[in-house]
Design a protein around this motif. Structure first.
Motif, PDB file in Angstrom:
ATOM      1  N   SER A   1      -7.401   0.261  -7.544  1.00 21.62           N
ATOM      2  CA  SER A   1      -6.367   0.006  -6.534  1.00 21.62           C
ATOM      3  C   SER A   1      -4.959   0.171  -7.095  1.00 21.62           C
ATOM      4  CB  SER A   1      -6.528  -1.402  -5.955  1.00 21.62           C
ATOM      5  OG  SER A   1      -6.389  -2.384  -6.957  1.00 21.62           O
TER       6      SER A   1
ATOM      7  N   TRP B   1      -3.663   2.648  -8.371  1.00 27.68           N
ATOM      8  CA  TRP B   1      -3.148   3.957  -7.989  1.00 27.68           C
ATOM      9  C   TRP B   1      -2.338   3.908  -6.695  1.00 27.68           C
ATOM     10  CZ3 TRP B   1      -3.960   8.959 -10.172  1.00 27.68           C
ATOM     11  CH2 TRP B   1      -4.693   8.967 -11.362  1.00 27.68           C
ATOM     12  N   VAL B   2      -2.733   3.065  -5.760  1.00 29.73           N
ATOM     13  CA  VAL B   2      -2.094   3.066  -4.434  1.00 29.73           C
ATOM     14  C   VAL B   2      -1.337   1.765  -4.167  1.00 29.73           C
ATOM     15  CG1 VAL B   2      -3.678   4.726  -3.407  1.00 29.73           C
ATOM     16  CG2 VAL B   2      -4.278   2.301  -3.416  1.00 29.73           C
ATOM     17  N   THR B   3      -0.958   1.070  -5.226  1.00 29.47           N
ATOM     18  CA  THR B   3      -0.231  -0.193  -5.092  1.00 29.47           C
ATOM     19  C   THR B   3       1.241   0.015  -5.425  1.00 29.47           C
ATOM     20  OG1 THR B   3      -2.198  -1.462  -5.706  1.00 29.47           O
ATOM     21  CG2 THR B   3      -0.084  -2.589  -5.861  1.00 29.47           C
TER      22      THR B   3
ATOM     23  N   PHE C   1       0.844  -1.192   0.000  1.00 25.07           N
ATOM     24  CA  PHE C   1       0.000   0.000   0.000  1.00 25.07           C
ATOM     25  C   PHE C   1       0.880   1.243   0.000  1.00 25.07           C
ATOM     26  CE2 PHE C   1      -2.517   3.273   2.298  1.00 25.07           C
ATOM     27  CZ  PHE C   1      -3.545   3.391   1.391  1.00 25.07           C
ATOM     28  N   ASP C   2       0.624   2.154  -0.890  1.00 26.91           N
ATOM     29  CA  ASP C   2       1.446   3.361  -1.050  1.00 26.91           C
ATOM     30  C   ASP C   2       0.553   4.554  -1.309  1.00 26.91           C
ATOM     31  OD1 ASP C   2       3.482   5.175  -1.499  1.00 26.91           O
ATOM     32  OD2 ASP C   2       3.743   4.572  -3.598  1.00 26.91           O
ATOM     33  N   LEU C   3       0.235   5.291  -0.245  1.00 25.94           N
ATOM     34  CA  LEU C   3      -0.648   6.440  -0.384  1.00 25.94           C
ATOM     35  C   LEU C   3       0.013   7.583  -1.153  1.00 25.94           C
ATOM     36  CD1 LEU C   3      -3.505   7.281   0.365  1.00 25.94           C
ATOM     37  CD2 LEU C   3      -2.603   8.280   2.488  1.00 25.94           C
ATOM     38  N   THR C   4       1.350   7.546  -1.266  1.00 26.54           N
ATOM     39  CA  THR C   4       2.032   8.585  -2.050  1.00 26.54           C
ATOM     40  C   THR C   4       1.910   8.336  -3.548  1.00 26.54           C
ATOM     41  OG1 THR C   4       4.179   7.443  -2.087  1.00 26.54           O
ATOM     42  CG2 THR C   4       3.714   8.868  -0.180  1.00 26.54           C
ATOM     43  N   MET C   5       1.425   7.155  -3.922  1.00 27.51           N
ATOM     44  CA  MET C   5       1.202   6.811  -5.329  1.00 27.51           C
ATOM     45  C   MET C   5       2.467   6.982  -6.168  1.00 27.51           C
ATOM     46  SD  MET C   5      -2.645   8.399  -5.851  1.00 27.51           S
ATOM     47  CE  MET C   5      -2.351   9.882  -4.879  1.00 27.51           C
TER      48      MET C   5
ATOM     49  N   GLN D   1       2.325  15.711  -5.917  1.00 32.06           N
ATOM     50  CA  GLN D   1       1.528  14.929  -5.000  1.00 32.06           C
ATOM     51  C   GLN D   1       0.076  15.398  -4.987  1.00 32.06           C
ATOM     52  OE1 GLN D   1       2.931  12.304  -3.324  1.00 32.06           O
ATOM     53  NE2 GLN D   1       0.845  11.731  -2.792  1.00 32.06           N
TER      54      GLN D   1
ATOM     55  N   MET E   1      -3.200  13.228  -6.228  1.00 29.98           N
ATOM     56  CA  MET E   1      -4.321  12.966  -5.330  1.00 29.98           C
ATOM     57  C   MET E   1      -5.624  13.463  -5.933  1.00 29.98           C
ATOM     58  SD  MET E   1      -5.419  11.604  -2.591  1.00 29.98           S
ATOM     59  CE  MET E   1      -3.886  11.217  -1.735  1.00 29.98           C
TER      60      MET E   1
END
Length: 296
Positions: free
Chosen positions: A246, A248-250, A101-105, A121, A125
């Protein structure tokens, strides 16, 4: 039975001719690959029309009548349930594998930069949130033309014909397996599961058949309950429009057979549960009546 053989013969032969031609000309990496795949989705509906003309069946009970009265809850479920369950499956996967999981994409950031886009960033988002909103609220509507091309064939023609010969559950299982098998050439081109796995491409084809059973059970339940293919097409459009959210945040190497995409056993956990429930309900008298098997 004759009508089924004609429909299935036309659908598979026409589809596989196009897909094997695509495979011989660059496969999914070709510049027009996804336009071709979108066009292929119309082949089941085209095959229904040709079959009805050949057999002089006519066009009664074509499956396009909306039938909103008393069925609004099914339309709402069709619109939102696939997207919400895809999110739930992805969250479940990330809870089990938080390192992916990578919220920074960051993967998407690198992709944007590789394409020459000025990504930050905040813009990433904003793009991600826009994708979520569009997919959730408008995905079913944006995709319904192509998904109707499939649903007119699978849930509007094949399923009712099978339900005239076998029980509702058997008809759903058979139609779901056929629907999954229909995807075999594109699976062999790397669609959904890629190339790097054991027993390629047979493992991916089998996984697609299993996915076809669970997703097909849900779509079949909607069609049977409403006597219309429109809710199934809406749900199919929702599924197609939200399936890759998903990504996007993988981060890192993930297995498509596991998740976070909905074709994986964990990423698709919500759809598996829903499909199982629908499969059970189809076996109940109120959902399995022969009169409900004929969308009109």
């Amino acid at each position: 039975m004759k009508r089924l053989f004609i429909f299935l013969g036309l659908t598979f032969v026409l589809t596989w001719i196009v897909e094997f031609t695509l495979m011989a000309n660059g496969g999914l990496s070709g510049p027009y690959a996804y336009i071709v795949l979108a066009g292929i989705m119309f082949i089941p509906a085209l095959s229904v029309v040709i079959t009805r003309l050949i057999t002089k069946e006519g066009f009664k009970n074509f499956g396009l009548k909306p039938r909103f009265k008393g069925h609004i809850r099914y339309y709402v479920t069709a619109w939102f349930a696939p997207s919400l369950l895809i999110v739930c499956g992805a969250l479940f996967y990330f809870l089990i594998s938080p390192s992916h999981f990578d919220l920074t994409m960051s993967n998407m950031f690198q992709l944007y930069r590789a394409q020459g886009a000025d990504a930050t960033q905040s813009t990433l988002m904003a793009s991600f949130l826009a994708q979520v909103v569009v997919g959730l609220l408008f995905g079913p509507l944006l995709n319904i033309i192509t998904t109707l091309g499939e649903e007119i064939g699978w849930r509007g023609y094949l399923l009712p014909k099978l339900m005239e010969m076998v029980s509702g559950r058997k008809a759903v299982a058979i139609s779901g397996a056929i629907w999954g098998l229909w995807h075999a050439p594109v699976i062999a081109m790397g669609y959904n599961y890629g190339f790097d796995y054991a027993f390629f491409p047979w493992g991916g084809i089998l996984a697609m058949i299993v996915f076809g059973f669970f997703a097909g059970s849900f779509l079949s339940y909607l069609a049977i309950r409403t006597k219309s293919v429109l809710p199934a097409a809406i749900a199919h459009g929702s599924l197609n429009g939200f399936a890759a959210i998903s990504v996007w945040v993988t981060i890192g190497q993930t297995s498509p057979f596991i998740g976070p995409l909905p074709v994986g056993i964990i990423g698709g956990f919500g759809l598996i549960v829903l499909g199982t429930v629908c499969f059970y309900l189809i076996g109940q008298p109120t959902a399995a009546a022969a009169s409900d098997a004929n969308p009109s």
